[in-house]
Design an enzyme around this catalytic site. Structure first.
Site, short mmCIF file in Angstrom:
data_model
loop_
_atom_site.label_atom_id
_atom_site.label_comp_id
_atom_site.label_asym_id
_atom_site.label_seq_id
_atom_site.Cartn_x
_atom_site.Cartn_y
_atom_site.Cartn_z
N LYS A 155 -14.42 1.28 -4.47
CA LYS A 155 -13.05 1.06 -4.01
C LYS A 155 -12.86 -0.42 -3.78
CE LYS A 155 -9.76 1.75 -0.28
NZ LYS A 155 -9.43 2.36 1.02
N GLU A 205 -1.99 0.60 11.86
CA GLU A 205 -3.42 0.91 11.75
C GLU A 205 -4.23 0.29 12.88
OE1 GLU A 205 -7.04 0.93 8.47
OE2 GLU A 205 -5.04 0.26 7.90
N GLY A 222 -4.99 5.81 1.61
CA GLY A 222 -4.26 6.82 0.85
C GLY A 222 -2.82 6.80 1.30
N ALA A 312 -10.88 0.27 4.36
CA ALA A 312 -9.43 0.37 4.27
C ALA A 312 -8.80 -0.98 3.98
CB ALA A 312 -8.87 0.94 5.57
N GLY A 370 -1.16 -4.81 0.27
CA GLY A 370 -2.27 -4.46 -0.59
C GLY A 370 -2.37 -2.97 -0.76
N GLU A 385 3.56 1.07 -4.50
CA GLU A 385 3.07 1.22 -3.13
C GLU A 385 3.12 -0.10 -2.37
OE1 GLU A 385 -1.21 1.99 -0.98
OE2 GLU A 385 -0.67 3.34 -2.62
#
Length: 404
Positions: A155, A205, A222, A312, A370, A385
């Site tokens: 990732k 977050e 996600g 993340a 991002g 996104e």
């Protein structure tokens, strides 16, 4: 065990909130002053600070917290000495941490009122530049997917910066007021920086919240843009929750945190499946992790330092993702995708991920967004996104829609 939704304010914090209304503030020698106050607002605590006593590096901040913890007596009802500020994505870069001279526990309503009335005449947008166009970003996503097929990279969070210029100085107080009003679930912050610019944003977050020896984390990974149509919006949320690609991306983040935290804590609780979290612009997959720190002397800042950057924000494996980001992103992240928050002499604190934020200086603003790239990512979907994620700061700047 603690409530998973959030750690409740301690008895000491509640006493401090009450006593602040009746106690004079302690003033200490001032080495420098900020015309713009600092604040950090969450569901757990609202802190407002003004005037600057001392700036600190990350190492100095951790040392100062340890000294306070060892030598400072804190009777109930007294606000603990506190360090506020922001940390960069790359912790070897310069931190923006400081000890304020005046600090108070306050409330969302007071902070919003302190921002004053919105300006009658907003400056108009004159130019907008993205360091990556849609075509360039999509090309990089395709390149990352190819790298994943021939390396250990699982990732990678690929970001881009946007720079805006207005016809006159941006009224930061108005931006902060809109952020507070438009993002009731998020952590809202305003941090004046050493170069005269101001970091402001509304992050959904939470990297770490610690009170006593209890802590919680709330990573997001996600995502899907929300819709103004209620039925379509609900459909998108459920589609995200059932997306194998997004659940795999999220699982990478949770697994990394599990590995890091297991060595530091006991009673670690992690739900088996992620939940949905929404902001004004996005649906996210989220997981709340909680537990108890084995070493009570470890401050919230110490803990944040150990686990940042998570998958993340960076990717997995972390070192490989970190190097790949440095090679691919045309602009350095600086404070973006870093941390913003506070830690105090009790060891308590909150550190949010510096996303949905901007840095404002005069008539210029810099924004960042991002997206997490995994083998199943669709380049165009990832572009949409990151465009949607910029919506939080665009609306706070009085812009409904802007494209690169």
């Amino acid at each position: 065990m603690m409530n998973h939704d959030q750690l409740s304010p301690s008895h000491e914090v509640r006493e401090a909130r009450s006593s602040l209304e009746h106690s004079p503030r302690v003033r200490q020698p001032v080495h420098a002053q900020h015309a713009t106050p600092s604040f950090f607002l969450s569901s757990f605590r609202a802190i407002k600070a003004s005037r600057l006593q001392k700036r600190l590096s990350l190492n100095q901040a951790c040392q100062q917290l340890a000294e306070w913890r060892e030598n400072t007596e804190l009777p109930p009802g007294h606000v603990a000495p506190t360090i506020l500020g922001a940390l960069p994505f790359d912790l070897t870069a310069q931190a923006e941490l400081f000890i304020p001279t005046d600090i108070a526990l306050t409330s969302r309503e007071v902070l919003e009122a302190d921002c004053g009335a919105e300006t009658v005449e907003e400056p108009t947008l004159q130019s907008y530049h993205s360091d990556l166009s849609e075509a360039q970003y999509c090309s990089l996503v395709s390149d990352i997917k190819k790298r994943m097929a021939h390396s250990d990279l699982r990732k990678l969070v690929l970001g881009r910066c946007a720079r805006l210029r207005f016809s006159g100085p941006v009224h930061v107080a108005s931006v902060a007021k809109r952020l507070i009003a438009q993002n009731p679930r998020d952590m809202v912050f305003q941090i004046p920086l050493r170069d005269g610019s101001i970091l402001v944003g509304a992050s959904p977050e939470l990297l770490i919240r610690k009170t006593g020896n209890e802590f919680c984390c709330h990573p997001l990974a996600g995502s899907i843009p929300r819709s103004s149509d209620r039925e379509e919006d609900a459909r998108r949320g459920q589609a995200l929750l059932s997306s194998a690609k997004d659940r795999d991306e999220h699982a990478i983040v949770v697994a990394q945190l599990r590995s890091q935290l297991s060595a530091l804590c006991r009673d670690l609780e992690i739900p088996d499946t992620p939940s949905l979290t929404r902001t004004a612009t996005m649906w996210h997959l989220s997981t709340r992790l909680s537990g108890r720190i084995g070493d009570r002397k470890m401050s919230a800042l110490d803990l944040a330092r150990l686990i940042h950057p998570t998958a993340a924000l960076c990717g997995a494996p972390r070192d490989l993702a970190f190097r790949t980001i440095a090679a691919l992103e045309p602009s350095g992240r600086g404070l973006f995708a870093g941390l913003v928050g506070w830690s105090d002499a009790r060891g308590d604190g909150e550190w949010a991920v510096t996303i949905r934020s901007g840095i404002i200086k005069g008539a210029e603003a810099q924004l960042f967004s991002g997206a997490g790239i995994v083998p199943g990512s669709d380049p165009e979907a990832e572009w949409h996104e990151i465009e949607a994620k910029l919506g939080t700061m665009r609306r706070a700047l009085g812009l409904e829609s802007v494209s690169a």
